[in-house]
Write an enzyme that holds these catalytic residues in place. Structure first.
Site, PDB file in Angstrom:
ATOM      1  N   ASP A  89      42.256  44.110  35.049  1.00  0.00           N
ATOM      2  CA  ASP A  89      42.489  45.115  36.087  1.00  0.00           C
ATOM      3  C   ASP A  89      43.861  45.727  35.812  1.00  0.00           C
ATOM      4  OD1 ASP A  89      42.180  46.807  38.189  1.00  0.00           O
ATOM      5  OD2 ASP A  89      42.093  45.270  39.741  1.00  0.00           O
ATOM      6  N   SER A  90      44.013  46.973  36.233  1.00  0.00           N
ATOM      7  CA  SER A  90      45.113  47.821  35.781  1.00  0.00           C
ATOM      8  C   SER A  90      46.461  47.571  36.428  1.00  0.00           C
ATOM      9  CB  SER A  90      44.727  49.261  36.073  1.00  0.00           C
ATOM     10  OG  SER A  90      44.466  49.385  37.471  1.00  0.00           O
ATOM     11  N   GLY A  91      46.480  46.835  37.526  1.00  0.00           N
ATOM     12  CA  GLY A  91      47.707  46.724  38.311  1.00  0.00           C
ATOM     13  C   GLY A  91      47.656  47.649  39.512  1.00  0.00           C
ATOM     14  N   GLY A  92      46.742  48.615  39.487  1.00  0.00           N
ATOM     15  CA  GLY A  92      46.622  49.605  40.559  1.00  0.00           C
ATOM     16  C   GLY A  92      46.320  48.987  41.913  1.00  0.00           C
ATOM     17  N   PHE A  93      45.707  47.840  41.923  1.00  0.00           N
ATOM     18  CA  PHE A  93      45.395  47.164  43.184  1.00  0.00           C
ATOM     19  C   PHE A  93      46.515  46.202  43.563  1.00  0.00           C
ATOM     20  CE2 PHE A  93      43.346  43.536  45.390  1.00  0.00           C
ATOM     21  CZ  PHE A  93      42.851  44.199  46.498  1.00  0.00           C
ATOM     22  N   ASP A 143      45.041  53.259  39.110  1.00  0.00           N
ATOM     23  CA  ASP A 143      44.612  54.026  40.282  1.00  0.00           C
ATOM     24  C   ASP A 143      45.451  53.658  41.492  1.00  0.00           C
ATOM     25  OD1 ASP A 143      43.695  51.397  40.354  1.00  0.00           O
ATOM     26  OD2 ASP A 143      41.978  51.866  41.608  1.00  0.00           O
ATOM     27  N   GLY A 221      38.631  50.562  46.074  1.00  0.00           N
ATOM     28  CA  GLY A 221      39.009  50.905  47.443  1.00  0.00           C
ATOM     29  C   GLY A 221      37.990  50.476  48.481  1.00  0.00           C
ATOM     30  N   ASP A 271      33.292  41.267  40.856  1.00  0.00           N
ATOM     31  CA  ASP A 271      34.280  40.201  40.682  1.00  0.00           C
ATOM     32  C   ASP A 271      34.801  39.844  42.057  1.00  0.00           C
ATOM     33  OD1 ASP A 271      37.464  40.744  41.134  1.00  0.00           O
ATOM     34  OD2 ASP A 271      36.353  42.604  40.857  1.00  0.00           O
ATOM     35  N   CYS A 309      21.253  21.029  41.872  1.00  0.00           N
ATOM     36  CA  CYS A 309      22.214  21.843  41.117  1.00  0.00           C
ATOM     37  C   CYS A 309      22.543  21.165  39.787  1.00  0.00           C
ATOM     38  CB  CYS A 309      23.484  22.043  41.945  1.00  0.00           C
ATOM     39  SG  CYS A 309      24.770  22.953  41.067  1.00  0.00           S
ATOM     40  N   CYS A 311      25.144  21.895  37.863  1.00  0.00           N
ATOM     41  CA  CYS A 311      26.540  22.123  37.476  1.00  0.00           C
ATOM     42  C   CYS A 311      27.203  20.809  37.084  1.00  0.00           C
ATOM     43  CB  CYS A 311      27.303  22.814  38.609  1.00  0.00           C
ATOM     44  SG  CYS A 311      28.013  21.683  39.822  1.00  0.00           S
ATOM     45  N   CYS A 314      27.830  18.536  40.304  1.00  0.00           N
ATOM     46  CA  CYS A 314      26.675  17.946  40.989  1.00  0.00           C
ATOM     47  C   CYS A 314      25.918  16.938  40.124  1.00  0.00           C
ATOM     48  CB  CYS A 314      25.734  19.040  41.475  1.00  0.00           C
ATOM     49  SG  CYS A 314      26.456  20.012  42.809  1.00  0.00           S
ATOM     50  N   HIS A 340      31.654  23.902  40.710  1.00  0.00           N
ATOM     51  CA  HIS A 340      30.370  24.122  41.388  1.00  0.00           C
ATOM     52  C   HIS A 340      30.224  25.571  41.844  1.00  0.00           C
ATOM     53  CE1 HIS A 340      26.883  23.750  44.009  1.00  0.00           C
ATOM     54  NE2 HIS A 340      27.605  24.453  44.877  1.00  0.00           N
TER      55      HIS A 340
HETATM   56  N1  GUN Z   1      40.314  45.489  42.922  1.00  0.00           N
HETATM   57  C1  GUN Z   1      39.662  45.628  44.109  1.00  0.00           C
HETATM   58  N2  GUN Z   1      39.691  46.924  44.506  1.00  0.00           N
HETATM   59  C2  GUN Z   1      40.377  47.608  43.565  1.00  0.00           C
HETATM   60  C3  GUN Z   1      40.746  48.998  43.402  1.00  0.00           C
HETATM   61  O1  GUN Z   1      40.453  49.847  44.235  1.00  0.00           O
HETATM   62  N3  GUN Z   1      41.462  49.318  42.281  1.00  0.00           N
HETATM   63  C4  GUN Z   1      41.810  48.387  41.340  1.00  0.00           C
HETATM   64  N4  GUN Z   1      42.498  48.768  40.274  1.00  0.00           N
HETATM   65  N5  GUN Z   1      41.463  47.089  41.467  1.00  0.00           N
HETATM   66  C5  GUN Z   1      40.755  46.711  42.562  1.00  0.00           C
HETATM   67 ZN    ZN Z   2      26.788  22.007  41.723  1.00  0.00          ZN
END
Ligand code: GUN
Ligand code: ZN
Length: 376
Positions: A89-93, A143, A221, A271, A309, A311, A314, A340
């Protein structure tokens, strides 16, 4: 490259080929913010919990140990010993959620480190240079992630700036990928749709970023203060404008029920910190619902976390033992819970894919949507 294998309603079964391996979609990314899954889980454990993709964070790795250092050590794959696909992820969040004293300009964002308070500047070029050093498979665009609901006028200007930032990200990464000493010359850039809760801003932004013909698109967002119904509505509004031949990533989402609703509205990849964070608080996900292992009723319970399960947890350990470990704050308790929960999320996606393959996703959705998130 994304290949759509099958579609049921809006739900998509596909594959995404990367230089680090093929991702079966719909998929879930396992969050390793600072290069490690929280709960003492290493790359050696990831295959056992059926992980396909690891997600790491530009912001955290830039602060510590520093992307220059990761670069010298051969990039994130070699550093963490996970040789499969990695998305950064870019750091934008994180800049907007973790850092203090932000100042946003056309150039980028100045903020104070959440570790020692020192001042840092990050803009699209800096984010791309850091992600290039990390050598991830997929770099996310820089972003602005607004809290919901944002004022309409603010959101409009913010989204326009995020579009201009995306053009700068593309130019910078193209240039970085052409450098002779780059770790991953095939690093991809995925764009991120913003627009807060406003249909017109969302659609307009999606149309603009689709023109860049990037190899993937995220919806950002969301899950930042609005209701789940608003999130589902935005997914429906965006659906016709999202390129059909590119993967669609819903960032930071969510519960198993959110995932079912997302897949039903055409999302390919997710994620979330939920499987790891909730594990550390004693919450085990199962197909019947969420079990709180801190509860005294498990003190003498010899069953596994989830019956049947497969895993690593378990197969060997009882609810009683895990209850004890959590109460005694033994690190092993968290580790067994995290293994798990990650296995649950990753195999939940496998079940969704199997249902899509068999053409009975709708039936799968209806049998599990209510049970999977209830407390038991
Ligand atoms: N992770 C969850 N939401 C966002 C988002 O809007 N932008 C970025 N870069 N990461 C996120
Ligand atoms: Zn399990």
């Amino acid at each position: 490259m994304y290949t759509l294998l099958k579609q049921e309603g809006l739900a998509r079964r596909g594959t995404f080929q990367t230089p680090h391996g093929t991702v079966q979609m719909p998929a879930f990314m396992n969050v390793a913010t600072a290069g490690a899954i929280k709960g003492a889980v290493s790359a050696l454990d990831l295959k056992a919990v059926h992980c396909q993709v690891q997600l790491c964070n530009t912001y955290h790795l830039h602060l510590r140990p520093g992307d220059e250092q990761v670069y010298q050590l051969g990039g994130l794959q070699r550093f963490t010993r996970w040789d499969g696909p990695i998305l950064t992820d870019s750091g934008g969040f994180q800049v907007f959620s973790l850092a203090k004293l932000r100042n946003i300009t056309e150039e980028g964002v100045t903020f104070a480190s959440h570790i020692d308070g020192h001042k840092i500047f990050m803009g699209p070029e800096e984010s791309m240079r850091i992600q290039s050093h990390l050598g991830s498979t997929i770099a996310m665009a820089f972003d602005e992630c607004m809290q919901n609901p944002a004022e309409y006028d603010y959101a409009k200007h913010s989204v326009e700036r995020t579009t201009r930032w995306l053009h700068r990200c593309k130019a910078e990464l193209t240039q970085l990928n052409a450098q002779p000493d780059t770790i991953n010359p095939q690093q991809m850039l995925w764009g991120i749709n913003q627009g807060s809760v406003y249909d017109d801003l969302r659609v307009e932004h999606m149309k603009q970023i689709a023109e860049l013909d990037l190899p993937g698109y995220a919806i950002g967002g969301l899950a930042v203060g609005e209701s789940a119904d608003i999130m589902y509505h935005i997914l429906e509004v965006l659906n016709p404008y999202m390129p059909k031949d590119k993967p669609r990533y819903l960032m930071g989402v969510g519960t198993p029920a959110n995932i079912l609703e997302g897949v039903r509205r055409g999302v390919d990849i997710f994620d979330c910190v939920m499987p790891t964070r909730n594990a550390r608080h004693g919450h085990a996900f199962t197909m019947e619902g969420v079990r709180n292992l801190m509860n005294a009723k498990y003190a003498l319970d010899q069953n596994p976390l989830e019956e049947g399960c497969q895993c690593p947890t378990c197969q060997h350990f009882t609810r009683a033992y895990i209850h004890h470990l959590l109460k005694a704050r033994e690190m092993l308790g968290m580790r067994l819970m995290v293994l798990h929960n990650l296995y649950f999320y990753n195999t939940f996606m496998e079940k969704i894919r199997a249902a899509l393959d068999a053409g009975n996703f709708d039936e799968f959705y209806r049998s599990h949507i209510d049970s999977v998130s209830r407390r038991i």
